[in-house]
Design a protein around this motif. Structure first.
Motif, PDB file in Angstrom:
ATOM      1  N   TRP A 402       0.829  -1.198   0.000  1.00 19.52           N
ATOM      2  CA  TRP A 402       0.000   0.000   0.000  1.00 19.52           C
ATOM      3  C   TRP A 402       0.869   1.255   0.000  1.00 19.52           C
ATOM      4  CZ3 TRP A 402      -4.514  -0.895   4.026  1.00 19.52           C
ATOM      5  CH2 TRP A 402      -5.249  -2.023   3.635  1.00 19.52           C
ATOM      6  N   PRO A 403       0.302   2.393  -0.413  1.00  9.11           N
ATOM      7  CA  PRO A 403       1.072   3.637  -0.389  1.00  9.11           C
ATOM      8  C   PRO A 403       1.246   4.153   1.036  1.00  9.11           C
ATOM      9  CG  PRO A 403      -1.182   4.093  -1.049  1.00  9.11           C
ATOM     10  CD  PRO A 403      -1.057   2.593  -0.960  1.00  9.11           C
ATOM     11  N   ALA A 404       2.351   4.871   1.253  1.00 11.72           N
ATOM     12  CA  ALA A 404       2.628   5.457   2.563  1.00 11.72           C
ATOM     13  C   ALA A 404       3.285   6.817   2.347  1.00 11.72           C
ATOM     14  CB  ALA A 404       3.527   4.556   3.392  1.00 11.72           C
ATOM     15  N   LEU A 405       2.720   7.822   2.975  1.00  8.73           N
ATOM     16  CA  LEU A 405       3.206   9.191   2.865  1.00  8.73           C
ATOM     17  C   LEU A 405       3.880   9.576   4.173  1.00  8.73           C
ATOM     18  CD1 LEU A 405       3.236  11.950   1.283  1.00  8.73           C
ATOM     19  CD2 LEU A 405       1.063  12.453   2.446  1.00  8.73           C
ATOM     20  N   SER A 406       5.164   9.918   4.109  1.00  9.10           N
ATOM     21  CA  SER A 406       5.900  10.321   5.309  1.00  9.10           C
ATOM     22  C   SER A 406       6.033  11.829   5.343  1.00  9.10           C
ATOM     23  CB  SER A 406       7.281   9.663   5.346  1.00  9.10           C
ATOM     24  OG  SER A 406       8.021   9.953   4.173  1.00  9.10           O
ATOM     25  N   VAL A 407       5.747  12.402   6.511  1.00  7.67           N
ATOM     26  CA  VAL A 407       5.775  13.846   6.702  1.00  7.67           C
ATOM     27  C   VAL A 407       6.640  14.152   7.914  1.00  7.67           C
ATOM     28  CG1 VAL A 407       4.403  15.924   7.112  1.00  7.67           C
ATOM     29  CG2 VAL A 407       3.448  14.043   5.741  1.00  7.67           C
ATOM     30  N   PRO A 408       7.686  14.971   7.761  1.00  7.15           N
ATOM     31  CA  PRO A 408       8.505  15.310   8.936  1.00  7.15           C
ATOM     32  C   PRO A 408       7.722  16.177   9.907  1.00  7.15           C
ATOM     33  CG  PRO A 408       9.170  16.622   7.032  1.00  7.15           C
ATOM     34  CD  PRO A 408       8.151  15.636   6.539  1.00  7.15           C
ATOM     35  N   THR A 409       7.821  15.864  11.190  1.00 11.24           N
ATOM     36  CA  THR A 409       7.104  16.610  12.218  1.00 11.24           C
ATOM     37  C   THR A 409       8.037  17.217  13.254  1.00 11.24           C
ATOM     38  OG1 THR A 409       6.759  14.539  13.430  1.00 11.24           O
ATOM     39  CG2 THR A 409       4.985  15.260  11.958  1.00 11.24           C
ATOM     40  N   ALA A 410       9.294  16.812  13.265  1.00  5.19           N
ATOM     41  CA  ALA A 410      10.318  17.315  14.178  1.00  5.19           C
ATOM     42  C   ALA A 410      11.656  16.965  13.538  1.00  5.19           C
ATOM     43  CB  ALA A 410      10.186  16.666  15.559  1.00  5.19           C
TER      44      ALA A 410
END
Length: 436
Positions: A402-410
């Motif tokens: 499945w697709p996975a979107l990674s977003v930096p948060t720190a």
């Protein structure tokens, strides 16, 4: 599948590292859609922007060592980098090897929607995607580890050597470098057709992926290159997200990461999401088996070509030896389970109208480059009784395909959104609402 290993020998060189983005031309900042809009209105400004991009790419690469090759002439407004395990006509393919070079006369299908003149560089990767260090320097966290495998693509985008970059992800090779370097990363839905012309490592887990500096930039380029259609807006005022209770019970998850994960529930609720809690059950339990499967398939895929890639580093050889020790029957058993695991989770998400899973990208603080170099290999030892503490959370999307979107948060930390197959547009919608 077209043959990947079709090249001769060659070597590359890297400059001395120097951190710093303070002297980056201001014309290169801002949203990509705004850059192209302004250039259409003012061609002279657009030309100046393109010239600045070309000059800065060379300056930045001397500092951060993200590229294996920069095209000597191209200067598009929208610059695309391609991981050097992906064939792209007019560029050599090195696969992270100090010796191997292929000179393809064709371009991998993952780049079908990208105009050839937009591709300005090939980006570094760890050796054969399995090594510990690609030699890149983190542009946003001085002294920080820039991640593994697709390292060069993440570094190149963070340093503005290119605006977006393509990578590959077997067990986190897009998602971990993205948060390590403070950019957005998207592992795409598993699609064997897109893997033609990509160095095969683990055919059951491999997927292509994209990097961009912001969620909006990522959406803009994916729609522009017809990588995904503009997502349908269904008019719902909020979406339902799932917090994974297995993470909350994971003793390997560091307190700071766990605290930030739980606090995300409040943020999501404040932004109109309904957050429910679910356990992944059997899928959670086979995370460490995913590393064994990857090691076994890497051994099967690369061992016939070790002469072309030789001399391989000891860290890469350690992974191949690990894979040799994984019983073929064990790998086949997990491959057999994959469709059922995906079908079971999808049925549960459908029943509860859950749009995406929320997960940390990594359960503990990323190591330093110095500590990484003391590791025997990048993979956890799947024969170690404590392997589950090192399995991490990236194998979940990989096993599902499945697709996975990674977003930096720190700094060097982030959240991944995992959604149904081909739901990349929906993940971008959610991310914009949750983090925008």
């Amino acid at each position: 599948m077209k043959q990947f290993f079709t090249g001769g020998a060659g070597t590359g060189a890297a400059g001395d590292p120097e951190n710093g983005l303070d002297d980056m031309p201001p014309v290169l900042t801002g949203a990509l859609r705004e850059r192209l809009r302004r250039a259409a209105e003012d061609p002279a400004w657009g030309q100046a922007c393109a010239d600045a991009g070309r000059q800065w790419a060379r300056t930045a690469d001397e500092r951060f060592r993200a590229a294996t090759e920069i095209h000597p002439e191209r200067r598009p407004l929208l610059r695309v980098g391609v991981k050097d395990n992906i064939h792209c006509r007019d560029f050599a393919t090195g696969a992270g090897s100090p010796r191997f070079r292929a000179h393809p006369q064709w371009t991998a299908p993952v780049l079908d929607g990208v105009p050839a003149e937009y591709v300005t560089c090939k980006t570094r990767l760890t050796e054969a995607t399995l090594g510990l260090d690609a030699g890149c320097v983190n542009p946003v966290v001085p002294g920080g580890w820039p991640g593994a495998s697709s390292t060069g693509s993440a570094v190149a985008v963070a340093a503005n050597i290119c605006d977006v970059a393509v990578g590959s992800d077997s067990l986190g090779s897009v998602r971990i470098p993205s948060v390590a370097c403070g950019v957005v990363g998207l592992r795409m839905t598993y699609d064997p057709a897109l893997l033609d012309g990509v160095l095969p490592v683990s055919p059951s887990l491999d997927a292509v992926g994209w990097f961009a500096r912001t969620i909006d930039d990522l959406r803009f380029v994916l729609e522009r290159f017809d990588v995904l259609e503009a997502p349908a807006r269904d008019g719902r005022p909020a979406r339902r997200l799932a917090l994974v209770t297995d993470v909350l019970e994971d003793s390997a998850c560091e307190p700071g990461i766990l605290r930030a994960y739980e606090e995300l529930t409040e943020t999501a609720a404040a932004r109109g999401f309904d957050v429910v809690r679910i356990s992944l059950g059997d899928l959670w339990k086979v995370r460490s088996a995913a590393w064994a499967l990857c090691a076994r398939e890497a051994y099967e895929q690369l061992t016939p070509h070790t002469a072309a890639l030789a001399p391989l580093g000891e860290d890469v050889l350690s992974v191949l030896r690990l894979g040799e020790r994984v019983a073929p029957e064990a790998a086949e058993e997990l491959r057999r389970q994959q469709p059922a695991l995906a079908q079971d989770l999808r049925a549960r998400l459908d029943a509860e109208e859950i749009d995406a899973l929320l997960l940390p990208v990594y359960p503990f603080a990323l190591p330093t480059p110095e500590s990484i170099r003391t590791w025997p290999m990048l993979f956890p030892d799947v024969h170690d009784p404590a392997v589950d503490t090192m399995a991490g959370y990236t194998p979940i999307a990989s096993l599902l395909g499945w697709p996975a979107l990674s977003v930096p948060t720190a700094p060097q930390a982030g959240i991944q959104l995992v959604g149904r197959p081909n739901a990349e547009g929906a993940l971008l919608d959610i991310a914009e609402q949750l983090f925008g």
